[in-house]
Design a protein around this motif. Sequence first.
Motif, PDB file in Angstrom:
ATOM      1  N   GLU A 137       0.820  -1.219   0.000  1.00 29.99           N
ATOM      2  CA  GLU A 137       0.000   0.000   0.000  1.00 29.99           C
ATOM      3  C   GLU A 137       0.852   1.266   0.000  1.00 29.99           C
ATOM      4  O   GLU A 137       0.386   2.319  -0.376  1.00 29.99           O
ATOM      5  CB  GLU A 137      -0.899   0.022   1.241  1.00 29.99           C
ATOM      6  N   THR A 138       2.098   1.122   0.450  1.00 31.04           N
ATOM      7  CA  THR A 138       2.920   2.334   0.571  1.00 31.04           C
ATOM      8  C   THR A 138       4.292   2.215  -0.070  1.00 31.04           C
ATOM      9  O   THR A 138       4.850   3.206  -0.520  1.00 31.04           O
ATOM     10  CB  THR A 138       3.155   2.688   2.069  1.00 31.04           C
ATOM     11  N   ASN A 140       7.645   0.986  -2.460  1.00 31.00           N
ATOM     12  CA  ASN A 140       7.945   0.803  -3.881  1.00 31.00           C
ATOM     13  C   ASN A 140       8.422  -0.608  -4.129  1.00 31.00           C
ATOM     14  O   ASN A 140       9.136  -1.178  -3.317  1.00 31.00           O
ATOM     15  CB  ASN A 140       9.046   1.776  -4.311  1.00 31.00           C
ATOM     16  N   TYR A 163      -6.488  -0.474  -4.027  1.00 36.79           N
ATOM     17  CA  TYR A 163      -6.105   0.057  -5.337  1.00 36.79           C
ATOM     18  C   TYR A 163      -4.653   0.536  -5.375  1.00 36.79           C
ATOM     19  O   TYR A 163      -3.990   0.451  -6.411  1.00 36.79           O
ATOM     20  CB  TYR A 163      -7.073   1.169  -5.771  1.00 36.79           C
ATOM     21  N   LYS A 164      -4.136   0.995  -4.221  1.00 37.89           N
ATOM     22  CA  LYS A 164      -2.751   1.504  -4.216  1.00 37.89           C
ATOM     23  C   LYS A 164      -1.774   0.366  -4.519  1.00 37.89           C
ATOM     24  O   LYS A 164      -0.764   0.563  -5.190  1.00 37.89           O
ATOM     25  CB  LYS A 164      -2.404   2.118  -2.861  1.00 37.89           C
ATOM     26  N   ALA A 165      -2.091  -0.817  -4.007  1.00 38.16           N
ATOM     27  CA  ALA A 165      -1.224  -1.984  -4.260  1.00 38.16           C
ATOM     28  C   ALA A 165      -1.211  -2.305  -5.755  1.00 38.16           C
ATOM     29  O   ALA A 165      -0.155  -2.590  -6.332  1.00 38.16           O
ATOM     30  CB  ALA A 165      -1.721  -3.181  -3.471  1.00 38.16           C
ATOM     31  N   SER A 167      -1.869  -0.171  -8.229  1.00 33.91           N
ATOM     32  CA  SER A 167      -1.129   0.896  -8.930  1.00 33.91           C
ATOM     33  C   SER A 167       0.358   0.624  -8.848  1.00 33.91           C
ATOM     34  O   SER A 167       1.095   0.806  -9.812  1.00 33.91           O
ATOM     35  CB  SER A 167      -1.257   2.235  -8.284  1.00 33.91           C
ATOM     36  N   ASN A 168       0.779   0.218  -7.662  1.00 36.59           N
ATOM     37  CA  ASN A 168       2.182  -0.089  -7.425  1.00 36.59           C
ATOM     38  C   ASN A 168       2.678  -1.163  -8.408  1.00 36.59           C
ATOM     39  O   ASN A 168       3.757  -1.053  -8.989  1.00 36.59           O
ATOM     40  CB  ASN A 168       2.248  -0.647  -5.992  1.00 36.59           C
ATOM     41  N   GLU A 171       2.791   0.223 -11.966  1.00 37.01           N
ATOM     42  CA  GLU A 171       3.967   1.087 -12.165  1.00 37.01           C
ATOM     43  C   GLU A 171       5.209   0.234 -12.404  1.00 37.01           C
ATOM     44  O   GLU A 171       6.047   0.567 -13.242  1.00 37.01           O
ATOM     45  CB  GLU A 171       4.177   2.013 -10.951  1.00 37.01           C
ATOM     46  N   GLU A 203     -12.621   1.763  -6.587  1.00 37.04           N
ATOM     47  CA  GLU A 203     -11.282   2.334  -6.798  1.00 37.04           C
ATOM     48  C   GLU A 203     -10.368   1.353  -7.526  1.00 37.04           C
ATOM     49  O   GLU A 203      -9.558   1.744  -8.362  1.00 37.04           O
ATOM     50  CB  GLU A 203     -10.650   2.761  -5.451  1.00 37.04           C
ATOM     51  N   THR A 207      -8.533   1.910 -11.153  1.00 38.10           N
ATOM     52  CA  THR A 207      -7.082   1.750 -11.313  1.00 38.10           C
ATOM     53  C   THR A 207      -6.766   0.860 -12.518  1.00 38.10           C
ATOM     54  O   THR A 207      -5.899   1.191 -13.336  1.00 38.10           O
ATOM     55  CB  THR A 207      -6.476   1.144 -10.019  1.00 38.10           C
TER      56      THR A 207
END
Length: 286
Positions: A137-138, A140, A163-165, A167-168, A171, A203, A207
């Motif tokens: 979640e946070t 890189n 969703y942050k995971a 996106s990670n 990326e 979300e 993503t």
Amino acid sequence: MRELEVKKDFTNIYTRKFPNSYLKEMKRLEYRIPDKTKPLYLSIAKQLYNKLSKKISVIDIGSSYGINSALMKYDLTMSDLDDFFLKEPSIEQSKQFFEQLPSDDSLDFYQIDISQPALRFSENVNLCKKGICVNLETGNLPLRELPKSDMVIATGCIGYIGYKAFSNIFELIKKQNSEENLENPNRDPVFAFSVLRIFDMTEIKKTFDHYGYSLVKSDVHPIRQRRFSDLEEKHKTISLLNDNGIDTKWLEDDGYFYADFYIASPKKLENQLVIMSKDLKRHARN
Ligand SMILES: C[S@@+](CC[C@H](N)C(=O)[O-])C[C@H]1O[C@@H](n2cnc3c(N)ncnc32)[C@H](O)[C@@H]1O
């Protein structure tokens, strides 16, 4: 997040050196979803293997001790794992246990989890080629330590990660593609994962769309995840679902959490998604 508040917290058993406590608690709660997602993941892996004619690299996110790998590579069940690991074997005995079993060498597993002890166990018994310890979640993701994957899977961990995971991970895929000068959707991974019906997917869907992926809820009947740990968990879950207009009759009302199964692939390969989705229904075990 109201969804997470209704669920029991298991953090203390995710971070032990050995999987015994995790398996013991999961047995008690009839957490058997990995047995159900196994044939679904395998049907996708087989199609990818036939298409790509090479070993399939699977990234298992929120992988814990490597349960998906143990089940898929060694054709085991959760109950086989209980029979062996609840006797509290040493790391050497655990390693030998897997060494003497026939394995599916068309699959290479890489794991991502926030629990270093769980990943270390999995690496030590060769359930994965590499375990990456990161808060999805946070944090890189380290570009050099993960190969370009063919498939990303996740069982029982959406909610802890959202969703942050994803996106990670997208990326990371973008960086890998630009390093290799690769712009070929055929080489981008397929995603397949289970999501408890209590979690809102808005979300996560946005993503996937943002990164050029189609994400669909498969037609597989909701999959039983585990028994509610107590009446409070049951009541809170059912009222949350009902407040969201979701009917719990024949499902959560019977005392268990249920999950939907999602798959995703690059938008340019939507026909692949349709074929995979149809095949999943044939492989579903309920
Ligand atoms: C319910 S367990 C599922 C484990 C495994 N997939 C299975 O089915 O047996 C959830 C896993 O998500 C991991 N997890 C929770 N939050 C995370 C985060 N922010 N980043 C990475 N992993 C996380 C936990 O350490 C745990 O191993």
